[in-house]
Design an enzyme around this catalytic site. Structure first.
Site, PDB file in Angstrom:
ATOM      1  CG  HIS A 137      48.249  46.771  26.313  1.00 22.68           C
ATOM      2  ND1 HIS A 137      48.457  46.045  27.460  1.00 22.68           N
ATOM      3  CD2 HIS A 137      48.684  45.984  25.290  1.00 22.68           C
ATOM      4  CE1 HIS A 137      49.000  44.868  27.143  1.00 22.68           C
ATOM      5  NE2 HIS A 137      49.140  44.814  25.831  1.00 22.68           N
ATOM      6  CD  GLU A 138      48.064  46.301  21.580  1.00 19.52           C
ATOM      7  OE1 GLU A 138      49.163  46.067  21.044  1.00 19.52           O
ATOM      8  OE2 GLU A 138      47.461  45.469  22.295  1.00 19.52           O
ATOM      9  CG  HIS A 141      52.823  45.893  23.159  1.00 15.57           C
ATOM     10  ND1 HIS A 141      53.654  45.111  23.940  1.00 15.57           N
ATOM     11  CD2 HIS A 141      51.570  45.371  23.325  1.00 15.57           C
ATOM     12  CE1 HIS A 141      52.946  44.176  24.547  1.00 15.57           C
ATOM     13  NE2 HIS A 141      51.683  44.312  24.198  1.00 15.57           N
ATOM     14  CD  GLU A 188      50.882  41.285  25.981  1.00 14.93           C
ATOM     15  OE1 GLU A 188      49.834  41.910  26.240  1.00 14.93           O
ATOM     16  OE2 GLU A 188      51.473  41.395  24.899  1.00 14.93           O
TER      17      GLU A 188
END
Length: 357
Positions: A137-138, A141, A188
């Site tokens: 997930h990061e 980003h 997100e």
């Protein structure tokens, strides 16, 4: 940042060579990112404004106060971030730090050289595959450049405090901040998808989000029941509940956990996800040709489809407005005055709300 070309072990997960971030970005997130990438010099201007928070200063602070993962420190986490970068075909792996903090959190900061930070609270809460989804997930980003949202939020928030004495000026800035938070919430959702692509374990991705709501007691929780809870939240009760939900979500920078789980499961069951797993996905080489107007159209269609699919009474009312239903005023009056509850004609009971939705 680590160079993936030096000694990276192949992942047992499917790899996506040259995958564009457009493959996993939510339409509402992607439209803004594509538009910004088309603006010549935008990145340079934003980076200068971002000088309010020096990336060098942030990096030095983590070097001094946190533990930098490597082959000798948190080697499993180090392998996870390298694995996520390998799967998503990111050459330069962001440095990953573990920070002593009981709060469950993970974040990616920086625009030139992104840094990923996970707290000890998160490391202790998640199992291996859940951590893999969070780190993916990061990495998502970092690849999408979502730090741009954080930078813009910081700039606008600082500006809002300085012009608070100007009523209309402050209102305009707060409106921009509210819109930017909506944008960030969609970012997100984008990165949840990136985490799924990196880990390729839907159950682990959903468990990680459920744990953000309920903690470590997995024996007391159930993903299917949590999805049912998400459906219950979507239905709400009546229009008053819908308004309360809207007011509760507006200040948030992240979607609520039940919403994230439901959205991720829906995407995992979509043709878009199946196509990516089959190797049919947008390539980075085509990013410069991405049409801004097409992305905005896709974003509009996404919001429209969400409204159609939602069981929320307010969304049902908006659909009625779009369809020209003449009893909208009556529904609003009955709902907020409590009229008609005794004979079932009002919008205040659950059954009536569902029929509208």
């Amino acid at each position: 940042m680590t160079d993936m070309t030096k000694g990276s072990a192949p992942s047992r997960r499917q790899r996506f060579p040259e995958i564009s971030t457009r493959a996993w970005e939510h339409p509402a997130d992607r439209s803004g990112l594509v538009a910004m990438r088309k603006l010549s010099g935008f990145d340079d201007v934003l980076k200068k404004l971002a000088g309010l928070v020096s990336e060098r200063s942030v990096r030095l602070m983590f070097l001094a106060t946190a533990v930098k993962t490597s082959e000798r420190q948190f080697p499993e986490l180090y392998d996870m971030v390298r694995d996520a970068a390998y799967v998503l075909d990111l050459d330069k792996v962001p440095d990953l730090y573990v920070s002593q903090d009981p709060k469950v959190n993970a974040y990616c900061i920086g625009m030139d050289t992104p840094v990923i930070v996970v707290t000890t609270g998160l490391v202790e809460l998640m199992d291996e595959e859940e951590l893999r989804a969070v780190i993916g997930h990061e990495v998502g980003h970092a690849m999408s450049g979502h730090a741009v949202y954080q930078t813009m939020l910081l700039i606008l928030t600082n500006l809002a405090t300085r012009v608070a004495w100007i009523p209309l000026g402050n209102l305009a800035i707060m409106a921009l901040i509210t819109a930017l938070k909506e944008w960030f919430r969609k970012a997100e959702l984008s990165s949840d998808r990136a985490g799924l692509l990196a880990g390729q374990d839907l159950q682990a991705s959903m468990r990680s989000l459920m744990k953000l709501a309920g903690g470590a007691h997995m024996a007391e929780m159930n993903v299917d029941a949590f999805l049912e809870q998400a459906a219950e939240y979507d239905k709400a009760g009546d229009l008053r509940d819908s308004v309360l939900k809207l007011l509760q979500v507006l200040p948030q920078s992240h979607p609520f956990a039940v919403v994230r789980v439901a959205k991720l499961k829906k995407w995992a069951e979509s043709e878009e996800y199946r196509s990516i797993m089959a190797g049919a996905y947008p390539r980075r080489g085509d990013d410069p040709e991405a049409s801004v107007s097409a992305q905005w159209k896709a974003a509009a269609e996404s919001y429209s489809q969400s409204m159609k699919d939602s069981k929320d009474p307010l969304m049902g009312l908006l659909r009625d407005l779009g369809n020209g239903v003449g009893t909208v005023g009556g529904k609003l009056r009955d709902t907020f005055t409590g009229a008609g509850r005794g004979n079932g004609s009002g919008g205040g009971d659950q059954e009536g709300s569902d029929s509208q939705g």
